[in-house]
Design a protein around this motif. Sequence first.
Motif, PDB file in Angstrom:
ATOM      1  N   LEU A 106       0.831  -1.204   0.000  1.00 57.57           N
ATOM      2  CA  LEU A 106       0.000   0.000   0.000  1.00 57.57           C
ATOM      3  C   LEU A 106       0.867   1.256   0.000  1.00 57.57           C
ATOM      4  N   THR A 107       1.959   1.218   0.766  1.00 61.83           N
ATOM      5  CA  THR A 107       2.855   2.366   0.801  1.00 61.83           C
ATOM      6  C   THR A 107       3.488   2.603  -0.567  1.00 61.83           C
ATOM      7  N   ALA A 108       3.899   1.514  -1.229  1.00 65.59           N
ATOM      8  CA  ALA A 108       4.492   1.656  -2.560  1.00 65.59           C
ATOM      9  C   ALA A 108       3.471   2.214  -3.552  1.00 65.59           C
ATOM     10  N   GLU A 109       2.224   1.734  -3.478  1.00 66.05           N
ATOM     11  CA  GLU A 109       1.191   2.246  -4.369  1.00 66.05           C
ATOM     12  C   GLU A 109       0.919   3.729  -4.107  1.00 66.05           C
ATOM     13  N   GLU A 110       0.876   4.098  -2.820  1.00 69.41           N
ATOM     14  CA  GLU A 110       0.631   5.495  -2.483  1.00 69.41           C
ATOM     15  C   GLU A 110       1.796   6.373  -2.927  1.00 69.41           C
ATOM     16  N   ARG A 111       3.021   5.854  -2.782  1.00 68.03           N
ATOM     17  CA  ARG A 111       4.181   6.622  -3.229  1.00 68.03           C
ATOM     18  C   ARG A 111       4.152   6.819  -4.748  1.00 68.03           C
ATOM     19  N   ALA A 112       3.790   5.746  -5.470  1.00 66.21           N
ATOM     20  CA  ALA A 112       3.699   5.863  -6.922  1.00 66.21           C
ATOM     21  C   ALA A 112       2.596   6.838  -7.333  1.00 66.21           C
ATOM     22  N   ARG A 113       1.481   6.766  -6.615  1.00 67.61           N
ATOM     23  CA  ARG A 113       0.374   7.685  -6.931  1.00 67.61           C
ATOM     24  C   ARG A 113       0.774   9.131  -6.642  1.00 67.61           C
ATOM     25  N   ARG A 114       1.445   9.361  -5.530  1.00 65.54           N
ATOM     26  CA  ARG A 114       1.880  10.720  -5.203  1.00 65.54           C
ATOM     27  C   ARG A 114       2.905  11.225  -6.213  1.00 65.54           C
ATOM     28  N   THR A 115       3.814  10.337  -6.603  1.00 68.11           N
ATOM     29  CA  THR A 115       4.807  10.728  -7.601  1.00 68.11           C
ATOM     30  C   THR A 115       4.141  11.064  -8.926  1.00 68.11           C
ATOM     31  N   LEU A 116       3.129  10.277  -9.301  1.00 64.87           N
ATOM     32  CA  LEU A 116       2.417  10.533 -10.549  1.00 64.87           C
ATOM     33  C   LEU A 116       1.720  11.887 -10.513  1.00 64.87           C
TER      34      LEU A 116
END
Length: 431
Positions: A205-215
């Motif tokens: 979940l943290t990786a997905e949130e980080r990717a979403r924030r980066t996007l």
Amino acid sequence: MKRLTAALKAAPSTLREDLWPVGAAPPPRAGQPRWLDWRPAIVVPLVLVALILAIPNVNFYAFTYRLGGPVGALLAVIQSAALVVALFRPVLAWWTSTVVMITVTLSAESPAAFHMGATLSPWAGPGLAVQAGVLFLAALRVRPRVAVEMLVVSVLAGLACETTLTGYADDPRLTAASLAIAVLVGALLRGRQVARTELVVQEELTAEERARRTLLEERNRIARELHDVVAHHMSVISIQAQVAPHLVENPSEELKENLAGIRENAVEALTELRRVLGVLRSEDALADGVRHTPQPTLDRLDELVANVRGAGLTVVTETAGTPRTLSPGVELSAFRIVQEALSNAMRHAPGAAVRVEIGYRRTGLTVRVTNSAPGSAAPPSPGAGQGLLGMRERTAMLGGELATGATPDGGFEVTALLPTQPPADPVEDTA
């Protein structure tokens, strides 16, 4: 006192809900401990253990309890089979083992019929090993509260069976301790696996949130950059619309009104763009001088490559086709893709040789950045880079294509095809 009374009243329904075999279906995949992935490999040795325990149990039930060969063999096999069933239906397996123990007690002959020295205890022989094994496997699968309820019921049922057989109950502390240790070890292993599973889920979940924030940050950055490009064109349109009437002799009123409308719309659109950009840049920590720096184009590619070479990276550039001026959006996206690819090479492939190729085609611009395997001078930076998300966003914005992946020699390659013309809208059939 009221809470204790309420808990005692709710105890029967709680036990029925926890210990009813129908509710013992396997948990969802996401919550399963990882050891369950090895169940097919565990079944075979567990079947062998069950057969080894069933052989003495047959003799014990058939002759010590005087149940006869067929009945004793049937009950012993059923009880030992509970070990294997516990892998898939732990509550059902525990009920099976407990019911067999009670059935043996109720079916045994009167104690007076046994010869001197006969052992009359449901916990004697391999029966205790089977019961402990079932409780251990059940504790790996069910919640700790349910495992404790199974332990308590097993101890009470064993004491009741022993009292029925012999008229008294021996000191149950050793036996209860054995069963409790089996439950405790199983519950601890289950808690460890559940905690590890939750940690893996949280990391995902943290990786997905980080990717979403980066996007989102990359889209924000693209919007800020493209504002300058669009604002330039809108300013030119406004100025041209204002100057056009003075370039025509005796312009008609209709022409003046149309040109005035064009200028008014251009100025209004430019105002809206500046308002949106102000919101996007409200949390930007960059200095004003940096914010309003003209957006880079491929004319600054040599400067970028020189900076990277100064950082110790070997970079070779090659241009194919005839260079020409492209739209600001294409130029900006191509520059940013090369910049991000070079940054990734410096972070993840220190000491590698990098090749940057720019190809001018009739319908598009090709950008290809390839680096060799990392050198041994310095270790690569840890962690996964998020620069590919920005490359994909920029390429998709222009309707282009992006391909990334490892090369056979252990390096990495980024290839982007950026159309120089916007994709044509589909023609609707009005017939």
